[in-house]
Design a protein around this motif. Sequence first.
Motif, PDB file in Angstrom:
ATOM      1  N   GLN A 463      45.607  42.527  54.130  1.00 55.70           N
ATOM      2  CA  GLN A 463      45.033  43.842  53.806  1.00 55.70           C
ATOM      3  C   GLN A 463      43.923  44.216  54.793  1.00 55.70           C
ATOM      4  N   HIS A 464      43.097  43.254  55.144  1.00 56.53           N
ATOM      5  CA  HIS A 464      41.988  43.516  56.089  1.00 56.53           C
ATOM      6  C   HIS A 464      42.546  43.846  57.474  1.00 56.53           C
ATOM      7  N   ASP A 465      43.594  43.138  57.867  1.00 56.34           N
ATOM      8  CA  ASP A 465      44.193  43.402  59.187  1.00 56.34           C
ATOM      9  C   ASP A 465      44.796  44.813  59.239  1.00 56.34           C
ATOM     10  N   SER A 466      45.187  45.336  58.059  1.00 53.16           N
ATOM     11  CA  SER A 466      45.756  46.691  58.056  1.00 53.16           C
ATOM     12  C   SER A 466      44.668  47.759  57.862  1.00 53.16           C
ATOM     13  N   GLY A 467      43.388  47.336  57.926  1.00 50.61           N
ATOM     14  CA  GLY A 467      42.291  48.304  57.955  1.00 50.61           C
ATOM     15  C   GLY A 467      41.553  48.529  56.648  1.00 50.61           C
ATOM     16  N   ASN A 468      41.896  47.795  55.589  1.00 50.82           N
ATOM     17  CA  ASN A 468      41.174  47.965  54.315  1.00 50.82           C
ATOM     18  C   ASN A 468      40.017  46.957  54.254  1.00 50.82           C
ATOM     19  N   LYS A 469      38.834  47.410  54.698  1.00 40.11           N
ATOM     20  CA  LYS A 469      37.700  46.464  54.818  1.00 40.11           C
ATOM     21  C   LYS A 469      37.174  45.991  53.465  1.00 40.11           C
ATOM     22  N   TRP A 470      37.475  46.718  52.377  1.00 39.32           N
ATOM     23  CA  TRP A 470      36.966  46.301  51.066  1.00 39.32           C
ATOM     24  C   TRP A 470      38.033  45.614  50.201  1.00 39.32           C
ATOM     25  N   ALA A 471      39.079  45.087  50.831  1.00 36.38           N
ATOM     26  CA  ALA A 471      40.099  44.360  50.062  1.00 36.38           C
ATOM     27  C   ALA A 471      39.502  43.038  49.571  1.00 36.38           C
ATOM     28  N   GLY A 472      39.483  42.871  48.251  1.00 36.99           N
ATOM     29  CA  GLY A 472      38.898  41.656  47.671  1.00 36.99           C
ATOM     30  C   GLY A 472      39.760  41.128  46.536  1.00 36.99           C
ATOM     31  N   ILE A 473      39.320  40.034  45.949  1.00 36.09           N
ATOM     32  CA  ILE A 473      40.125  39.361  44.926  1.00 36.09           C
ATOM     33  C   ILE A 473      39.674  39.790  43.536  1.00 36.09           C
ATOM     34  N   ASP A 474      40.588  40.357  42.752  1.00 32.33           N
ATOM     35  CA  ASP A 474      40.303  40.656  41.354  1.00 32.33           C
ATOM     36  C   ASP A 474      40.669  39.409  40.548  1.00 32.33           C
ATOM     37  N   LYS A 479      45.101  39.756  41.446  1.00 24.22           N
ATOM     38  CA  LYS A 479      45.662  40.548  42.543  1.00 24.22           C
ATOM     39  C   LYS A 479      44.580  40.886  43.556  1.00 24.22           C
ATOM     40  N   VAL A 480      45.019  41.322  44.752  1.00 23.36           N
ATOM     41  CA  VAL A 480      44.074  41.802  45.772  1.00 23.36           C
ATOM     42  C   VAL A 480      43.892  43.298  45.543  1.00 23.36           C
ATOM     43  N   VAL A 481      42.631  43.723  45.370  1.00 24.38           N
ATOM     44  CA  VAL A 481      42.340  45.136  45.079  1.00 24.38           C
ATOM     45  C   VAL A 481      41.265  45.651  46.040  1.00 24.38           C
ATOM     46  N   ASP A 482      41.070  46.972  46.035  1.00 24.68           N
ATOM     47  CA  ASP A 482      39.951  47.560  46.776  1.00 24.68           C
ATOM     48  C   ASP A 482      38.701  47.342  45.920  1.00 24.68           C
ATOM     49  N   ALA A 483      37.823  46.455  46.361  1.00 22.23           N
ATOM     50  CA  ALA A 483      36.663  46.059  45.546  1.00 22.23           C
ATOM     51  C   ALA A 483      35.727  47.244  45.290  1.00 22.23           C
ATOM     52  N   TRP A 484      35.612  48.152  46.262  1.00 26.52           N
ATOM     53  CA  TRP A 484      34.724  49.316  46.083  1.00 26.52           C
ATOM     54  C   TRP A 484      35.248  50.197  44.958  1.00 26.52           C
ATOM     55  N   GLN A 485      36.573  50.441  44.968  1.00 27.79           N
ATOM     56  CA  GLN A 485      37.183  51.264  43.910  1.00 27.79           C
ATOM     57  C   GLN A 485      37.080  50.562  42.554  1.00 27.79           C
ATOM     58  N   ALA A 486      37.146  49.243  42.574  1.00 30.45           N
ATOM     59  CA  ALA A 486      37.059  48.462  41.324  1.00 30.45           C
ATOM     60  C   ALA A 486      35.628  48.386  40.792  1.00 30.45           C
ATOM     61  N   GLY A 487      34.669  48.885  41.581  1.00 31.91           N
ATOM     62  CA  GLY A 487      33.270  48.895  41.129  1.00 31.91           C
ATOM     63  C   GLY A 487      32.559  47.567  41.280  1.00 31.91           C
ATOM     64  N   VAL A 488      33.070  46.706  42.184  1.00 31.08           N
ATOM     65  CA  VAL A 488      32.386  45.424  42.442  1.00 31.08           C
ATOM     66  C   VAL A 488      31.508  45.639  43.682  1.00 31.08           C
ATOM     67  N   ILE A 489      30.218  45.902  43.444  1.00 28.06           N
ATOM     68  CA  ILE A 489      29.317  46.296  44.540  1.00 28.06           C
ATOM     69  C   ILE A 489      28.067  45.423  44.515  1.00 28.06           C
TER      70      ILE A 489
END
Length: 544
Positions: A463-474, A479-489
Amino acid sequence: MNQNQPIFILPEGTQRTMGKDAQRNNIMAAKIVAETVRTTLGPKGMDKMIVDSLGDVTITNDGVTILDEMQIEHPAAKMIVEVAKTQEDEVGDGTTTAVVLAGELLKNAENLLEQNVHPTIITRGYRLAAQKAQEILNNIAENISDENEDVLKQIAITAMTGKGAEAAKEKLAELAVTAVKQIADEHAIDTENIKIEKKVGNGISDSELIQGVVLDKEAVHSSMPKKIKDAKIVLIDSAIEIKSPETDTKVQISDPTQLQNFIEQEEKILKGMVDKIINSGANVVFCQKGIDDIAQHYLAKSKIYAARRIKKSDMDKLARATGAAVVTNLEDLNSEDLGNAGVVEEQKVGDEEMTYVKECKNPKSVTLLIRGGTEHVVDETERAMKDAIGDIAASLKSGKVVAGAGSPEVEVAKELRKFATSLSGREQLAVLSFAEAIEVIPRTLSENAGLDPIDMLTETKVQHDSGNKWAGIDVFSGKVVDAWQAGVIEPLKIKVQAIKSASEVTELILRIDDVIAGGEGSGKGGGMPPMPPGGCGMPPGMGM
């Protein structure tokens, strides 16, 4: 002359470890400390129960609390504990991250040492990598201000997830954000102005924020009013008592009338003190020292609420909350020194009386009253709230935040690997080791949640290689999610400080190649303690 005679250069009982053995022992001790707290990392992290010598029990997953309570003795391990303490002092959160990262950096350095890479080359590579990592984090961070209330709330919730306070994290996060915004000045946020008062009873969700100060004190006299509205508050840091003479004094009295005059004079002095308070227009008195019984009587008669022996720190908070000036000399007291509060009242909380100073106008000091079913719950909730408050304050001070869930670490590792290719020489190996070490955070998050770390890390990297810098582990859905959208800040400061502290202590430990430890009998002719296996003695020809 006998050539094999040992030469004594150190006192008897001294133990000495040199070269690779010294490095190996220090790295091993640091790794053990890191492993101890590693299982507490993340929302699915477990808690530790620590029982001290007196039988007091602490249940927590807060890294610095665990290491502090463990009373670690090993000198290298103590240095790792210092990392956690620095992180706690600077940010208030991220202590486990810093310790786990330091342990992983040392573990990877050990592999390089076995490949005969010199320690100074490793430390130089680590220094370059740490600088570059901080640069990368600054570039990917998002800006924030105190108007982004939703983001601030998400930061507080992220800090409390996985801790004992998780059940009421929504409400507690709201209280934390309100408290920090309330005490924030133009350019400074001093979290000391948020007083955290704990009381066992009710549940965590019954915790509240008081716009003012809560004191663990009661009225000094039973006849005093229990509630005063539109309070005019005077803060006194001297005693409302008869002053004793500085030197030993003897008063000779020849007849009973003189004794009566003496007592009346004392009463008159105390009455004069109370009259000065009454004349100033005050109806609430907080005194840092004692209040004489006679003064208490006169104050109660005038329907003035008074509490005594208030801590200095609480006096300062009262001054900030009510706008009162702390008065030392009652002679100088006037109406301008008074502070204001909507209500001052005595309330029973649990089985103790407490004084609430509330409804202050724009107070610069507030109180969080933490409630919970047991003492351990209240203590753990307090630690969670301190983490949340520290995170919000750190975010507002720097004005920058990053997503969590292991996403910044994977992004930093990706960029560091690119950076490593620009280096020539063996430093490249150290930078690559640093990049691998920083991935210990997402790896540990996966392990603690019972997920496969290799699968999760591989998917996150894609995910990071495809340009999603906030891809993190839920960790909840696996699953791998967008951590910013998931509210993990999280605040940027947590990540930057963890990398700074961990890399610096790693460099320090790696440069040690000789450990000389004085025995208990050093210099006193005590017997030589048995040497531990693994070459902890002196090298040949250097007997002691």
